[in-house]
Design a protein around this motif. Structure first.
Motif, short mmCIF file in Angstrom:
data_model
loop_
_atom_site.label_atom_id
_atom_site.label_comp_id
_atom_site.label_asym_id
_atom_site.label_seq_id
_atom_site.Cartn_x
_atom_site.Cartn_y
_atom_site.Cartn_z
N LEU A 1 -70.31 16.25 57.94
CA LEU A 1 -70.21 17.39 57.03
C LEU A 1 -68.75 17.63 56.71
N ILE B 1 -72.29 14.53 53.84
CA ILE B 1 -72.83 15.66 53.09
C ILE B 1 -71.68 16.57 52.66
N ILE C 1 -76.01 17.30 45.62
CA ILE C 1 -76.56 18.58 46.08
C ILE C 1 -76.82 19.50 44.90
N MET D 1 -80.09 21.34 48.42
CA MET D 1 -79.84 20.99 49.81
C MET D 1 -81.13 20.58 50.52
N ARG D 2 -82.26 21.20 50.18
CA ARG D 2 -83.51 20.85 50.86
C ARG D 2 -83.86 19.39 50.64
N THR E 1 -81.88 17.01 49.66
CA THR E 1 -80.83 16.18 50.23
C THR E 1 -81.07 15.98 51.72
N MET E 2 -81.35 17.05 52.45
CA MET E 2 -81.55 16.93 53.89
C MET E 2 -82.85 16.20 54.22
N GLU F 1 -76.74 27.38 51.61
CA GLU F 1 -76.99 25.93 51.62
C GLU F 1 -76.63 25.33 52.97
N CYS G 1 -79.02 23.46 55.77
CA CYS G 1 -78.65 22.16 56.32
C CYS G 1 -78.74 22.18 57.84
#
Length: 302
Positions: free
Chosen positions: A123, A174, A200, A205-206, A208-209, A251, A255
């Motif tokens: 991150l 990320i 993103i 973010m959802r 992406t994760m 966000e 994550c």
């Protein structure tokens, strides 16, 4: 519940701006230990590691302060290895991001011994894939990923028992939004998975994760390397290399919560908090909130 070992590494030896060495105590002042204890974890504060002072010298052969960086990372490597051998969750409190070399090398060695799959979630606003041949500054906090992939100075590779502590497929970035020109080529050549801010923005973010975590299973050890400059400096002003346009507070909370939902968090770096540039310890307090979420805090029982 797990036992969390807090390991302080108070140095800015890999950075270009003074102040990250005060990060461990900023996290303590922000109540990190008490926050984790309130969640039911046993917390052992191992205190601060010792290492050489920052000489603030010019780069030599493309790197600044290589002997000092090696010394600090050796101390981190041994402390993290000790915590893992005790079946504790090591939480490295930096310090600048060069310290991830020692931390992740120790985790990689332990995962090989236990035959676990290591997944590193990085991150950060930056990819930190510079090497001594392409770095514009020579600051090693911009090189830890390259070192972990086996492409750094000889003194900083091979600590896990293999030249590369991790491979490209085990690493996900990320929040990236600042990459040097030569780094872009290195990222492409190495085949690294980078979820930058455009990704993103476009996918959320959802999603992406969900991509990042899709193949995490019971044999996976997740290591999170959390540079506070991943956040927008409007949220986290106490960082040395802030870049506008990072993830929002919500966000980043999502994550962290989605990582926690896997139940596979095994180790953590929290780095680059610079109290000298902060406002009333706001960035360290924010970090504690995110760490709580990473260790399972949530609004409701899920």
């Amino acid at each position: 519940m797990a036992t969390v070992s807090l390991i302080g590494a108070p140095t800015d030896v890999g950075a270009s701006v003074r102040g990250a060495g005060m990060g461990p105590d900023a996290l303590r002042v922000a109540g990190l230990a008490a926050a984790l204890q309130a969640q039911g974890f046993d917390v052992i504060d191992r205190g601060n590691l010792a290492g050489p002072p920052n000489p603030w010298q010019q780069p030599a052969q493309g790197v600044r302060h290589l002997p000092e960086v090696v010394a600090w990372n050796r101390a981190v490597f041994e402390a993290v290895s000790t915590a893992l051998a005790m079946n504790h969750v090591p939480l490295l409190m930096g310090g600048d991001h060069c310290l991830a070399i020692g931390s992740i090398s120790a985790v990689a060695r332990q995962c090989r011994q236990e035959r676990k799959n290591l997944r590193v979630i990085w991150l950060d606003a930056h990819t930190d894939v510079n090497t001594e041949t392409i770095s514009p500054s020579g600051n090693i906090h911009g090189m830890p990923v390259a070192c972990l992939l086996g492409h750094g100075p000889a003194d900083l590779v091979g600590w896990s028992g293999e030249r590369a502590a991790i491979d490209a497929g085990s690493l996900d970035f990320i929040g990236i939004r600042s990459v040097d020109a030569d780094e872009r080529q290195a990222i492409k050549q190495m085949g690294l998975q980078v979820f930058d801010m455009r990704h993103i923005d476009e996918h959320g973010m959802r999603n992406t994760m969900t991509e990042v975590l899709q193949d995490v299973d019971e044999d996976t050890h997740i290591h999170v390397s959390f540079d506070l400059d991943c956040l927008d400096p409007m949220e986290a002003p106490g960082v040395g290399t802030g870049v506008r346009g990072g993830p929002t507070y919500r966000e980043m909370q999502l994550c962290m919560e989605m990582i926690a939902d896997t139940g596979r968090l095994g180790s953590l770096d929290v780095v680059e908090i610079n109290p000298a540039l902060d406002v009333r310890n706001r960035t360290a307090e924010l970090a504690v909130e995110f760490i709580q979420s990473l260790f399972g805090a949530s609004t409701l029982v899920r």
